[in-house]
Design a protein around this motif. Structure first.
Motif, PDB file in Angstrom:
ATOM      1  N   HIS A  27      12.680  32.820   5.723  1.00 31.58           N
ATOM      2  CA  HIS A  27      13.595  31.671   5.807  1.00 31.58           C
ATOM      3  C   HIS A  27      12.960  30.432   5.182  1.00 31.58           C
ATOM      4  O   HIS A  27      11.870  30.021   5.593  1.00 31.58           O
ATOM      5  CB  HIS A  27      13.950  31.367   7.265  1.00 31.58           C
ATOM      6  CG  HIS A  27      14.826  32.414   7.892  1.00 31.58           C
ATOM      7  ND1 HIS A  27      16.180  32.305   8.030  1.00 31.58           N
ATOM      8  CD2 HIS A  27      14.506  33.636   8.421  1.00 31.58           C
ATOM      9  CE1 HIS A  27      16.669  33.355   8.617  1.00 31.58           C
ATOM     10  NE2 HIS A  27      15.649  34.224   8.871  1.00 31.58           N
ATOM     11  N   ASP A  52      12.799  38.996   6.806  1.00 31.37           N
ATOM     12  CA  ASP A  52      13.580  37.880   6.199  1.00 31.37           C
ATOM     13  C   ASP A  52      12.708  36.646   6.165  1.00 31.37           C
ATOM     14  O   ASP A  52      12.161  36.227   7.188  1.00 31.37           O
ATOM     15  CB  ASP A  52      14.836  37.573   7.010  1.00 31.37           C
ATOM     16  CG  ASP A  52      15.820  38.744   6.997  1.00 31.37           C
ATOM     17  OD1 ASP A  52      15.808  39.497   6.007  1.00 31.37           O
ATOM     18  OD2 ASP A  52      16.606  38.858   7.975  1.00 31.37           O
ATOM     19  N   MET A  61      11.053  36.331   9.786  1.00 31.85           N
ATOM     20  CA  MET A  61      11.772  36.894  10.921  1.00 31.85           C
ATOM     21  C   MET A  61      12.181  38.301  10.603  1.00 31.85           C
ATOM     22  O   MET A  61      12.342  38.698   9.438  1.00 31.85           O
ATOM     23  CB  MET A  61      13.017  36.046  11.233  1.00 31.85           C
ATOM     24  CG  MET A  61      12.691  34.592  11.498  1.00 31.85           C
ATOM     25  SD  MET A  61      14.175  33.626  11.926  1.00 31.85           S
ATOM     26  CE  MET A  61      14.447  34.280  13.574  1.00 31.85           C
ATOM     27  N   GLU A 116      16.353  38.912  13.672  1.00 30.66           N
ATOM     28  CA  GLU A 116      16.160  37.498  13.880  1.00 30.66           C
ATOM     29  C   GLU A 116      15.147  37.216  14.978  1.00 30.66           C
ATOM     30  O   GLU A 116      15.268  36.266  15.738  1.00 30.66           O
ATOM     31  CB  GLU A 116      17.494  36.771  14.197  1.00 30.66           C
ATOM     32  CG  GLU A 116      18.470  36.809  13.055  1.00 30.66           C
ATOM     33  CD  GLU A 116      19.712  35.973  13.335  1.00 30.66           C
ATOM     34  OE1 GLU A 116      19.857  35.486  14.481  1.00 30.66           O
ATOM     35  OE2 GLU A 116      20.530  35.784  12.414  1.00 30.66           O
TER      36      GLU A 116
END
Length: 451
Positions: A430, A428, A408, A412
């Motif tokens: 996750h 990012d 992401m 987000e």
């Protein structure tokens, strides 16, 4: 010239007058067998006397029937004394009985044998006899307050065992109702604790004098008495039913006191007591003779004849009473029957019964509803678990636990294709248990059809 005719009533009255004036019919003695005897409770008794060739109606006044010392039974042979009379309303002659005795033995002796046989069959005389205490402290005595019995007992105890305390419970020992006074004193002793033994007795006499101690109620009161009982009724040759139920039988009051005490002294004092006892018995026998003479005097027609003046009326009254009772019972039955029918109908329609039926119905419906709710909840619970399992299978975290991850942007935004990435871009990554920062160094897009 024709003779004047008579009415039935006139002829009956004439014959009754002949019967009433005949001196030979005033008192006759007959021997016969009791026939057609049906006991009337608390009333006069009507039956027949018969032999092999003839039969005569008989009547016994209720008070004379209740005074009989034996049980009158069908087929019993008896000797009777009475007056032959004519009962006008039915035009029949009958015997009004004054006295009755069983044939071959005395009435009291027969009553004694009948009651003894009855109580023996019940086992009242078979219970184990209890031993007397060796060192008694208190002794209860039931007898006449002024008779020789208590005197003999007190004298004997004073000579043999002065430490023994004697308590007298006075009672009538002869005559009608004497057994009730003795039973009353037995109840007093039963609820007064501390007695070691009981002496119950009286002096000698005829079977009539001793009849109180053949009372069925008195025998039953002594069966389960809590302390040992010594019977001292009459002389050594006299026997009463109390003797059979007692734990010990003494020939005399002195012997009873000796049984109740552990020690004896001189024969001289015993001789004096025996002489005193003989004197008292002689006095009692003399009194019995005078009493018998008085009873015979009271049995004379001057005192007994008056009842026959209204004998016919009493029989009419008995007959009408029976008829009234029969008719009243019929009337009451006819009045009660429709009432009972309406009562049953009202009972069925009573609000209480209807509410009770409604409560049963409501309870049944509640049970049905509860069953349906249980089944519905079970179905919903099953469906819930199925949906929950499907959600668990579709949960991304569950997939990521197998080694997959999501890439992401810092904002987000999910990156779904390599085309959305740029060289040098920070992203990012996750994982199922955390986030890692990464920078895109290079990218390569697969051609379609290639892994």
């Amino acid at each position: 010239m024709e003779k004047p005719s008579l009415t039935v009533s006139g002829l009956t009255r004439y014959l009754k007058l002949k019967f009433d004036k005949d001196p030979y019919l005033k008192e006759v003695t007959l021997v016969g067998e009791i026939s057609n005897f049906r006991p009337r409770r608390n009333g006069h008794q009507y039956f027949n006397l018969k032999d092999d060739h003839a039969l005569i109606a008989a009547m016994l006044w209720s008070y004379r029937y209740q005074a009989l010392k034996f049980k009158l039974e069908e087929g019993m042979e008896v000797v009777v004394k009475g007056e032959v009379t004519l009962y006008g309303p039915q035009g029949r002659y009958q015997l009004l009985i004054k006295e009755m005795e069983p044939l071959g033995e005395g009435a009291l002796f027969l009553a004694f044998q009948q009651l003894k046989e009855k109580l023996t069959k019940e086992g009242l005389f078979d219970r184990p006899k209890r031993p007397l205490p060796l060192y008694p402290k208190r002794l209860a005595v039931i007898t006449s307050e002024h008779g020789a019995v208590i005197h003999d007992i007190e004298t004997t105890v004073a000579r043999r065992y002065p430490l023994l305390q004697i308590d007298l419970y006075p009672a009538a020992v002869q005559g009608e109702g004497a057994d009730l006074t003795i039973i009353k004193q037995l109840e007093r002793i039963r609820f007064t604790h501390g007695y070691d033994a009981l002496i119950i007795g009286r002096g000698g006499g005829s079977i009539e004098d001793l009849w109180t101690f053949n009372s069925e109620n008195l025998v039953r009161a002594l069966v389960d008495f809590p302390i040992p009982v010594i019977s001292s009724v009459g002389h050594e040759t006299d026997t009463t039913l109390v003797d059979f139920v007692a734990d010990r039988r003494a020939a005399t009051p002195t012997a009873a006191a000796e049984m109740a005490t552990p020690y004896s002294l001189t024969d001289l004092l015993a001789s004096l007591r025996e002489a005193d006892s003989r004197l008292n018995r002689s006095i009692k026998r003399l009194l019995s003779v005078y009493q018998e003479g008085l009873r015979n005097y009271l049995e004379r027609p001057l005192f007994t004849r008056s009842s026959y003046l209204y004998a016919d009326k009493m029989q009419d009254l008995d007959r009408l009473t029976d008829k009234l009772h029969y008719l009243s019972q019929q009337k009451i039955t006819s009045l009660i029957r429709p009432f009972n029918d309406w009562h049953r109908r009202l009972e069925l329609q009573h609000p209480k019964n209807r509410l009770l039926q409604a409560s049963y119905t409501l309870e049944e419906r509640v049970n049905q509803l509860n069953q349906l709710m249980k089944e519905r909840l079970k179905d919903l619970n099953h469906r819930f678990h199925a949906k929950n399992q499907a959600l668990i299978l579709l949960n991304p975290l569950a997939i990521m636990e197998k080694g997959y991850s999501l890439v992401m942007t810092p904002n987000e935004e999910l990156i779904k294709s390599v085309d959305d990435l740029k060289k040098g871009q920070e992203v990012d990554v996750h994982f199922h248990d955390g986030i890692a920062k990464a920078e895109i160094i290079s990218k390569e897009k697969f051609e379609e059809g290639k892994d």
